[in-house]
Design a protein around this motif. Sequence first.
Motif, PDB file in Angstrom:
ATOM      1  N   VAL A 163       0.858  -1.183   0.000  1.00  0.00           N
ATOM      2  CA  VAL A 163       0.000   0.000   0.000  1.00  0.00           C
ATOM      3  C   VAL A 163       0.892   1.230   0.000  1.00  0.00           C
ATOM      4  O   VAL A 163       1.811   1.358   0.818  1.00  0.00           O
ATOM      5  N   LEU A 164       0.641   2.141  -0.925  1.00  0.00           N
ATOM      6  CA  LEU A 164       1.449   3.338  -1.100  1.00  0.00           C
ATOM      7  C   LEU A 164       0.695   4.518  -0.501  1.00  0.00           C
ATOM      8  O   LEU A 164      -0.359   4.913  -1.012  1.00  0.00           O
ATOM      9  N   ALA A 165       1.220   5.070   0.576  1.00  0.00           N
ATOM     10  CA  ALA A 165       0.532   6.151   1.284  1.00  0.00           C
ATOM     11  C   ALA A 165       1.163   7.499   0.960  1.00  0.00           C
ATOM     12  O   ALA A 165       2.388   7.632   0.950  1.00  0.00           O
ATOM     13  N   MET A 166       0.311   8.475   0.701  1.00  0.00           N
ATOM     14  CA  MET A 166       0.739   9.866   0.596  1.00  0.00           C
ATOM     15  C   MET A 166       0.526  10.476   1.980  1.00  0.00           C
ATOM     16  O   MET A 166      -0.607  10.743   2.391  1.00  0.00           O
ATOM     17  N   SER A 167       1.616  10.656   2.713  1.00  0.00           N
ATOM     18  CA  SER A 167       1.532  11.183   4.065  1.00  0.00           C
ATOM     19  C   SER A 167       1.818  12.677   4.051  1.00  0.00           C
ATOM     20  O   SER A 167       2.656  13.146   3.281  1.00  0.00           O
ATOM     21  N   PHE A 168       1.112  13.423   4.897  1.00  0.00           N
ATOM     22  CA  PHE A 168       1.430  14.846   4.991  1.00  0.00           C
ATOM     23  C   PHE A 168       1.235  15.358   6.409  1.00  0.00           C
ATOM     24  O   PHE A 168       0.427  14.844   7.180  1.00  0.00           O
ATOM     25  N   ALA A 169       2.008  16.360   6.714  1.00  0.00           N
ATOM     26  CA  ALA A 169       1.931  17.039   8.008  1.00  0.00           C
ATOM     27  C   ALA A 169       2.453  18.449   7.805  1.00  0.00           C
ATOM     28  O   ALA A 169       3.261  18.704   6.905  1.00  0.00           O
ATOM     29  N   PRO A 170       2.005  19.396   8.625  1.00  0.00           N
ATOM     30  CA  PRO A 170       2.493  20.771   8.473  1.00  0.00           C
ATOM     31  C   PRO A 170       3.913  20.920   8.993  1.00  0.00           C
ATOM     32  O   PRO A 170       4.393  20.074   9.762  1.00  0.00           O
ATOM     33  N   ARG A 171       4.558  21.978   8.562  1.00  0.00           N
ATOM     34  CA  ARG A 171       5.835  22.328   9.184  1.00  0.00           C
ATOM     35  C   ARG A 171       5.496  23.114  10.436  1.00  0.00           C
ATOM     36  O   ARG A 171       5.142  24.292  10.382  1.00  0.00           O
ATOM     37  N   ASP A 172       5.570  22.453  11.597  1.00  0.00           N
ATOM     38  CA  ASP A 172       5.118  23.087  12.833  1.00  0.00           C
ATOM     39  C   ASP A 172       6.172  22.976  13.919  1.00  0.00           C
ATOM     40  O   ASP A 172       7.357  22.797  13.636  1.00  0.00           O
ATOM     41  N   SER A 173       5.727  23.055  15.171  1.00  0.00           N
ATOM     42  CA  SER A 173       6.670  23.075  16.289  1.00  0.00           C
ATOM     43  C   SER A 173       7.420  21.758  16.449  1.00  0.00           C
ATOM     44  O   SER A 173       8.496  21.710  17.019  1.00  0.00           O
ATOM     45  N   HIS A 174       6.832  20.647  15.968  1.00  0.00           N
ATOM     46  CA  HIS A 174       7.550  19.375  15.991  1.00  0.00           C
ATOM     47  C   HIS A 174       8.477  19.347  14.779  1.00  0.00           C
ATOM     48  O   HIS A 174       8.066  19.002  13.678  1.00  0.00           O
ATOM     49  N   GLU A 175       9.707  19.701  14.988  1.00  0.00           N
ATOM     50  CA  GLU A 175      10.624  19.866  13.860  1.00  0.00           C
ATOM     51  C   GLU A 175      10.780  18.571  13.067  1.00  0.00           C
ATOM     52  O   GLU A 175      10.869  17.489  13.626  1.00  0.00           O
ATOM     53  N   ALA A 176      10.806  18.724  11.749  1.00  0.00           N
ATOM     54  CA  ALA A 176      11.301  17.696  10.834  1.00  0.00           C
ATOM     55  C   ALA A 176      10.438  16.457  10.708  1.00  0.00           C
ATOM     56  O   ALA A 176      10.932  15.413  10.325  1.00  0.00           O
ATOM     57  N   GLN A 177       9.125  16.529  10.987  1.00  0.00           N
ATOM     58  CA  GLN A 177       8.291  15.330  10.819  1.00  0.00           C
ATOM     59  C   GLN A 177       8.371  14.793   9.390  1.00  0.00           C
ATOM     60  O   GLN A 177       8.695  13.622   9.177  1.00  0.00           O
ATOM     61  N   VAL A 178       8.048  15.645   8.437  1.00  0.00           N
ATOM     62  CA  VAL A 178       8.072  15.217   7.042  1.00  0.00           C
ATOM     63  C   VAL A 178       9.494  14.929   6.583  1.00  0.00           C
ATOM     64  O   VAL A 178       9.742  14.014   5.784  1.00  0.00           O
ATOM     65  N   GLN A 179      10.457  15.683   7.093  1.00  0.00           N
ATOM     66  CA  GLN A 179      11.855  15.437   6.739  1.00  0.00           C
ATOM     67  C   GLN A 179      12.278  14.050   7.213  1.00  0.00           C
ATOM     68  O   GLN A 179      12.953  13.309   6.486  1.00  0.00           O
TER      69      GLN A 179
END
Length: 615
Positions: free
Chosen positions: A228-244
Amino acid sequence: MAIKSSSADNRTRSSMSLFVVIGLCCFFYILGAWQRSGFGKGDSIALKITKQTDCVGVMSNLNFETHHDGYGKKDSIDLKPIIFKPCDDQFTDYTPCQDQARAMTFPRDNMIYRERHCPPGSEKLYCLIPAPKGYVTPFPWPKSRDYVAYANVPYKSLTVEKAVQNWVQFEGNVFRFPGGGTQFPEGADKYIDKLASVIPIDNGMVRTALDTGCGVASLGAYLLNRNVLAMSFAPRDSHEAQVQFALERGVPAVIGVLGSIRLPYPSQAFDMAHCSRCLIPWHGNDGMYLMEVDRVLRPGGYWVLSGPPINWKINYVAWQRPKEDLQEEQRKIEEIAELLCWDKISEKDEIAVWRKRLNGNSCRGIQDDRVNICQASTSTDVWYKKMEVCVNPLPRVDNSEEVVGGELKPFPDRLNAVPPRIASGSIPGFSVESYHEDNRLWTKHVNAYKKVNKIIDSGRFRNIMDMNAGLGGFAAAIESPKSWVMNVVPTLAEKSTLSVVFQRGLIGIYHDWCEGFSTYPRTYDLIHANGVFNLYNGKCKMEDILLEMDRILRPEGAVILRDDVDLLIKVKRMAEGMRWNTKLVDHEDGPLESEKILYAVKRYWVGGDSNKTEE
């Protein structure tokens, strides 16, 4: 005399071919020489290419410069490459359209300040984003799922803030991702097992997923085990580097938020959408966010809500929220789901699952006079378009079991099966025959790429981007569990084909390449661009696109550009001033084709290394 002349010509052509072959081999040898092997300085990509590239059969007549404007003239100003200097080290993790300082100047209502806000031309950075000191090549997949080098993402805040929830742990010089999460106390695999008891995750019918507020994308990482191929997203917020962190792990993700504008995906795209304590007020804004999820879910798709307010009677004390508030929140969610004609198929523990209707038959009398119906254009025109409180209707059909838009095959069969939108003629200019021809063409192109770079499908290139994806032919041709492709359909494209990409079981996104992409620097291993510079010729500066490519490309990452030769010559000049090593070669059909291919490798260099690169 004629015989002698022909013989001489043959000798000349033979000599020229020999020089070309020797030159190309030397090019890859030089690439190998300036890159170092081993953990800590890159991965010897060029050395591998040097050893593996078969020099026989490489296109001849590579010296295009003498045949086009500016080349062969020693006094031509255009011969001088534009040298781009490194940006200051403070821009190591620069995301131009999600810049924190700029974001704080926008309203906080509906998360507007967390949306895309790109800099005007006068504020764009025309310099090269540096890698942090000590940057290393990411671990290969699947090890990268569990380990990320601290030097690449030097932020420990999540290890403190989410320590109890087991998102990420710091161990020595690496981060370890144990697969935990707020809602995954037993690990992501056990959590997915619970979902699979209700949703057909394991039979290929659920292939594409949207994970809203994804954190470090552990759900997406473990869904890959189920194909299963998921497109994950999250904002650039106070929790640094989630998407990174997610992309460093080799998991698809983008910076994004459900705010005031539509998600950059076509309607009826995803097989499943998921929220695990994603902090999105689903019950608010008159149901606008659930209506947007309904838009991007295909008929028969699933929506999963995990965490508050589900099972509020048991958990309101642990959540430290009044049970009356949680009860009202769930009541509103249930009410909106009913208006959308979703069927609630399961609620167990803290996980609830709804299923979208297959067609409009199930909505007789439910939506009449109770909801606003969206205009047809809102389902396809999404780039920077405001969300609306409206429902995208599904037509009624004769058979109540009929899937509106066409039923999809299980993956992997759906990858090369004729997509319903092609079969129905919904996209002007494309037919079943042209679809099959497109697949044959991209298989041919990718085979040609592999003759130059035989490690394309070795696993070295985990995160791949196709900047102008069309029908997804490039991604389909290199489909492998060792890699994934972000299929970008430019907003300037003549035809919107992203829905076809999703119907093939691939993922992608709309984007305007005159702007920054919603990702951190150094998040892609290989970038492919077919006709991008032709498409954007005169729309924005060539360096805007090239510098953005450089920003999102890893050190020692590779680039393959396919375009008109005159444009590629200009690109080559700029690329050489960006610390890329380049090689321009013929189209696989020979030198008479005006379309050529530019191969490039980004050199290894880091912040504080302004005037030199790794030798």
